[in-house]
Structures are given as C-alpha cells and as structure tokens.
Design an enzyme around this catalytic site. Structure first.
Site, PDB file in Angstrom:
ATOM      1  N   GLY A 244       0.791  -1.107  -0.057  1.00 17.32           N
ATOM      2  CA  GLY A 244      -0.023  -0.041  -0.097  1.00 17.32           C
ATOM      3  C   GLY A 244       0.824   1.318  -0.106  1.00 17.32           C
ATOM      4  N   PRO A 282       4.778  -4.969  -0.590  1.00 15.53           N
ATOM      5  CG  PRO A 282       6.969  -4.228  -0.669  1.00 15.53           C
ATOM      6  CD  PRO A 282       5.842  -5.256   0.171  1.00 15.53           C
ATOM      7  NE  ARG A 284       0.377   2.216  -5.799  1.00 19.09           N
ATOM      8  CZ  ARG A 284      -0.801   2.213  -6.750  1.00 19.09           C
ATOM      9  NH1 ARG A 284      -0.741   2.693  -7.883  1.00 19.09           N
ATOM     10  NH2 ARG A 284      -1.912   1.712  -5.982  1.00 19.09           N
ATOM     11  NE  ARG A 321      -2.853   3.003 -11.218  1.00 19.93           N
ATOM     12  CZ  ARG A 321      -2.936   4.154 -10.498  1.00 19.93           C
ATOM     13  NH1 ARG A 321      -1.792   5.371 -11.283  1.00 19.93           N
ATOM     14  NH2 ARG A 321      -2.949   4.322  -9.270  1.00 19.93           N
ATOM     15  CE1 TYR A 325      -8.620   1.934  -9.499  1.00 16.45           C
ATOM     16  CE2 TYR A 325      -6.477   2.430 -10.939  1.00 16.45           C
ATOM     17  CZ  TYR A 325      -7.398   1.397 -10.262  1.00 16.45           C
ATOM     18  OH  TYR A 325      -7.192   0.323 -10.076  1.00 16.45           O
ATOM     19  CB  CYS A 352     -13.596   3.464 -30.676  1.00 12.38           C
ATOM     20  SG  CYS A 352     -12.477   2.737 -32.239  1.00 12.38           S
ATOM     21  CD  GLU A 353     -14.260   4.003 -24.143  1.00 13.37           C
ATOM     22  OE1 GLU A 353     -14.552   4.741 -22.900  1.00 13.37           O
ATOM     23  OE2 GLU A 353     -14.371   2.913 -24.275  1.00 13.37           O
ATOM     24  CE1 TYR A 382      -1.508  -3.540  -8.652  1.00  6.30           C
ATOM     25  CE2 TYR A 382      -0.549  -1.283  -7.815  1.00  6.30           C
ATOM     26  CZ  TYR A 382      -0.746  -2.649  -7.827  1.00  6.30           C
ATOM     27  OH  TYR A 382      -0.699  -3.262  -6.445  1.00  6.30           O
TER      28      TYR A 382
HETATM   29  N1  LLP Z   1      -1.332  -6.901  -0.547  1.00  7.27           N
HETATM   30  C1  LLP Z   1      -2.501  -7.191  -0.917  1.00  7.27           C
HETATM   31  C2  LLP Z   1      -3.393  -7.986  -0.041  1.00  7.27           C
HETATM   32  C3  LLP Z   1      -3.231  -6.469  -1.761  1.00  7.27           C
HETATM   33  O1  LLP Z   1      -4.411  -6.569  -2.141  1.00  7.27           O
HETATM   34  C4  LLP Z   1      -2.457  -5.353  -2.688  1.00  7.27           C
HETATM   35  C5  LLP Z   1      -2.929  -4.529  -3.704  1.00  7.27           C
HETATM   36  C6  LLP Z   1      -1.013  -5.248  -2.440  1.00  7.27           C
HETATM   37  C7  LLP Z   1      -0.336  -6.107  -1.171  1.00  7.27           C
HETATM   38  C8  LLP Z   1       0.082  -4.319  -3.099  1.00  7.27           C
HETATM   39  O2  LLP Z   1      -0.454  -3.054  -2.922  1.00  7.27           O
HETATM   40  P1  LLP Z   1       0.542  -1.725  -3.389  1.00  7.27           P
HETATM   41  O3  LLP Z   1       1.781  -2.017  -2.545  1.00  7.27           O
HETATM   42  O4  LLP Z   1       0.854  -2.128  -4.753  1.00  7.27           O
HETATM   43  O5  LLP Z   1      -0.130  -0.641  -2.953  1.00  7.27           O
HETATM   44  N2  LLP Z   1      -5.093  -1.272  -9.356  1.00  7.27           N
HETATM   45  C9  LLP Z   1      -4.832  -0.158  -8.420  1.00  7.27           C
HETATM   46  C10 LLP Z   1      -4.210  -0.817  -7.175  1.00  7.27           C
HETATM   47  C11 LLP Z   1      -4.856  -2.150  -6.711  1.00  7.27           C
HETATM   48  C12 LLP Z   1      -4.257  -2.615  -5.501  1.00  7.27           C
HETATM   49  C13 LLP Z   1      -4.768  -4.133  -5.307  1.00  7.27           C
HETATM   50  N3  LLP Z   1      -4.146  -4.560  -4.201  1.00  7.27           N
HETATM   51  C14 LLP Z   1      -4.035   0.822  -8.923  1.00  7.27           C
HETATM   52  O6  LLP Z   1      -3.752   0.873 -10.042  1.00  7.27           O
HETATM   53  O7  LLP Z   1      -3.738   1.750  -8.250  1.00  7.27           O
END
Ligand code: LLP
Length: 424
Positions: A244, A282, A284, A321, A325, A352-353, A382
């Site tokens: 996160g 982690p 992202r 994204r 978002y 096409c949008e 992502y």
């Molecule tokens: N652990 C779990 C259980 C998760 O569901 C996620 C992300 C992570 C770790 C990794 O999170 P990160 O460190 O990448 O924030 N598609 C969205 C992000 C969805 C994240 C889903 N779960 C975007 O493009 O922002």
C-alpha cells in the site's frame, strides 16, 4: 510552466548533452527505434535497488512482492533473486511465478474468492502460505483436506476497520469491504477459533492490507496498532501488514520511502509488543517509478477556444488508471527533457471512446509535433498488469535496460496472439 521533475524518472535516467533522454545508458530514441512504440522501459537497477531497500528495511523473508503490480517471468525472477518472496493473487499469477523458476515455497496465495482449483494447485505446488479470506474458503479447504489430507499453512486476512486515505476503489481496510474477516463484528475472532480447531489448516499468522497508494504513514501505524491489539494475545508466528505504500506520480507529490515505511511499521510493532515476524507486501513502491511508457504522437488537433488534443499510439489499454481512478501522470518529450512545458493539452490514446484519456491536462513543450516520442514516467505499476486488448490493440512489449544493454522480456503481441484463444 516547468520542465518535468527529474525525481519522477527512473534512478538511472540521465539527460544527454543534446538534451535528450537516456535510461541506464540506452538512448530512449534508440529503444523506440528498436522495439517500436508504445513500449514499457524498466530500469533494472532501479528495480533491484527498491528490492534491496525493502529487504534492508524489513529483513529477508519479510518482504513479499505483490506481483499484481507488474509480473512477467523476468520480474518474478528478479524479485526472488533479490531476496523477496512473491504474493500471487490468482492461479495465473502463481503459474507465472512457477514458470519463472521461483519455488512454490516462496509464494503466498491471495484472493477473496479463490476457486477450489486455485487452492488445490497452490497446495499441490507447496506454496508457503495461503491467506484465507472467508469462511467459505475455510469450507473449501476442509473439503480439500478430506480428499487429500493436505494441511496448508495459512494466514487469516483481517479487515481492521481502518480507512486509508486513498481512492475508494483501492481502499480495503474499512469495515464495508469485500475482503477478509472483519475485526469489529467478531468474525476475525471466530475465524481464528475455527482455524485453530481445524485439522484442515495450520494457522500460522494474520494479515491485513488497508489499501493502495497510501501516502500518509500514520494510516499504516494505525492499522499496525489495531492489528497488534488483536494479534499479540494470539501469539502466532507471522503478522503481515500488507502493501500500500504510495509513490509520487506528478511533480510536487511526496510519499514516504520504503525505509521510512519500514521504520514506521517496525517501530509501531515493537512499541506494541509484537513478537511475530512482521512482513509486508509492497507492489507499487517496488516497480512504479522504475518504468516509463514511450509513445509516439500521431495527431495534434487544435480546437480554437476549446482545447488541444494530442493522441498517442496507446491509451487506456496500456494504462487504464487515469480513466479508472482519475490518476494523474506527467508527460514530456524525450528529445528535450528539460524543455519548459508551456502548453496544456489533453493527452489521449487511440481507442474508440472519448474516455480514453491518459492525462486530462498534460503539460508539454509547445513545439510538440506528429512523430515526436512522448514519455510518461511512473507507469511501472498497474500499467502493463492491467492492460487489455480493447479494440484489439496489441499489448506493448516490456524492455529491461541495464548498463547500456536493452533486453526484451515481454515481446509485443501480434494479431495472431489476439486470436490464439478464438476457436470459433
Ligand atoms: N497486498 C494485498 C493483499 C493487496 O491487495 C495489494 C494490492 C498489495 C499487497 C499491494 O499493494 P501496493 O503496494 O501495490 O499498493 N490497481 C490499483 C491498485 C490495486 C491494488 C490491489 N491490491 C491501482 O492501479 O492503483
């Protein structure tokens, strides 16, 4: 208006004497000529540096890379080689990790609705942990145990009731969530009791993940505190506090570093008397700013008194994204990295949008022209992983650059690839 902030670029991006962009000793214009556009260019040393930083902050076997952020065999291998374990959130992600040669024993299976087939495949492969998300999943594991006698090691995903300050689609820790066992209503305790009594699983720990792209370290500390309250008396060996950590996408944004994140979490856990191994997941923060997408400008449409549209040869299929978002991204011209960006335009793709927008108010140099390469930084997380074939656009290749060498790790899709599953 200013030039793009160089801090958003991969660690080994440099500006050549003629003002153009190099990454890890490779000219971006040469990469575009060799691999075509759009193309995802990843700075391999940057990826490795973030992996090492995470292992330095949390320790070996404590960092579980969330492969959903970006996965291909080369990335799975790289993360594993750097001492990370892998979080796989589907049978497909597990299959890629295994195909890359990562041992199942280094993989954790996630998912709020794992199928029996996914659970069976993970157990047969011998994954390290399954993070159980629901009572229904415990039922499925009972069924699998009855059939095979398998007793996987599991963590329980707890929903701590902590809201992360992020987009609602990627916030997961609040009570109103499809994920996990809610702490507030007693489900978490009921799940622990059931798992402890069950012959079908070996309960080894707890897990939470409050959301993604979180910039405020105090949200993590809050979740750690809530989890510690629950976890300390249970005295289980593992406590995984999810991923996160946010990253800056546009100039002026600031996020804690991985090291700072580690300090916040580990200090909080120590102060709260946590004796379990503290792990994190982690995604992202490991991969986002390692990559840029390189596009080619195809049309420039000025509508007097309205706006200018600049269309590139990709769009929502390689980066959904902004549409999903409302995420912001910067863009600049690799031929003139430090040029003032004195015009504002809507940067769009070729789908096409009208919703196919990459940047609603992109700043670019006023002399941007058809045929120019355009770079968009911080697309390493992502982007490729959420890519689609909408409009039967072929997905771009992925190139790893390092010390002047460019290595194709995922080739561009072909039209034949688009029909490979079409058996009609
Ligand atoms: N652990 C779990 C259980 C998760 O569901 C996620 C992300 C992570 C770790 C990794 O999170 P990160 O460190 O990448 O924030 N598609 C969205 C992000 C969805 C994240 C889903 N779960 C975007 O493009 O922002």
């Amino acid at each position: 208006m200013t030039a793009v902030s160089l801090g958003l670029l991969p660690d080994n991006a440099t500006v050549a004497a003629d003002g153009s962009l190099d990454v890890a000793g490779c000219r971006v214009a040469d990469l575009a000529a060799e691999f075509g556009t759009p193309v995802f260019v990843y700075d391999e040393a940057h990826l490795r540096a973030r992996c090492r930083e995470a292992v330095g902050a949390f320790g070996r076997d404590r960092v579980i890379y969330a492969t959903k952020a970006f996965l291909c065999k080369a990335m799975a291998r790289l993360a594993y080689d750097e001492g990370l374990l892998l979080d796989v959130a589907s049978g497909g992600e597990l299959a890629v990790a295994l195909a890359a040669g990562v041992p199942a024993g280094a993989c954790t299976l996630h998912g709020n609705n794992k199928s029996v087939a996914e659970l069976r495949a993970a157990i047969e492969a011998g994954v390290r942990h399954i993070v159980v998300d629901s009572f229904d999943e415990l039922d499925r594991l009972d069924g699998l145990h009855a059939g095979s006698g398998a007793t996987p090691s599991v963590l329980l995903r707890i929903t701590p009731g902590v809201s992360a300050h992020t987009h609602e689609f990627i916030a997961t820790g609040q009570d109103d969530s499809k994920f996990g066992f809610n702490l507030g209503n007693g489900d978490a305790l009921r799940a622990v009791d059931r798992a402890r009594r069950s012959a079908a699983v070996e309960l080894v720990g707890l897990h939470c993940h409050i959301g993604s792209n979180v910039f405020d370290a105090s949200s993590f500390a809050k979740a750690a505190a809530v989890m510690a309250d629950f976890a300390v008396p249970l005295d289980l060996p593992e406590l995984v506090l999810g991923g996160g950590l946010g990253v800056p996408y546009v100039g002026g944004e600031e996020a804690p570093t991985i090291t700072q994140w580690g300090n916040v979490l580990l200090d909080a856990c120590a102060a709260l008397g946590v004796r379990s191994n503290v792990g994190v997941e982690p995604g992202r923060a490991i991969v986002a700013s390692a990559a840029m997408t390189i596009y080619t400008v195809g049309t420039v449409k000025h509508i007097p008194d309205v706006r200018t549209y600049i269309a590139v040869d990709g769009g929502m299929s390689d980066n959904p994204r902004p549409v999903l978002y409302g995420s912001g991204y910067e863009s600049f011209l690799p031929r003139a990295v430090t040029a003032e960006r004195d015009m504002t335009a809507r940067l769009v793709g070729k789908h096409c949008e009208s919703g196919d927008v990459l940047s609603f108010a992109a700043k670019l140099p006023g002399d941007v022209a058809v045929g120019d390469l355009l770079a968009m930084p911080v697309t390493g997380a992502y982007g490729h992983s959420m890519g689609s074939n909408y409009n039967k656009i072929t997905r771009p290749p992925v190139v790893f650059v390092r010390d002047g060498d460019a290595r194709l790790v995922v080739r561009r899709e072909t039209h034949d690839d688009l029909m490979i599953t079409d058996v009609g």
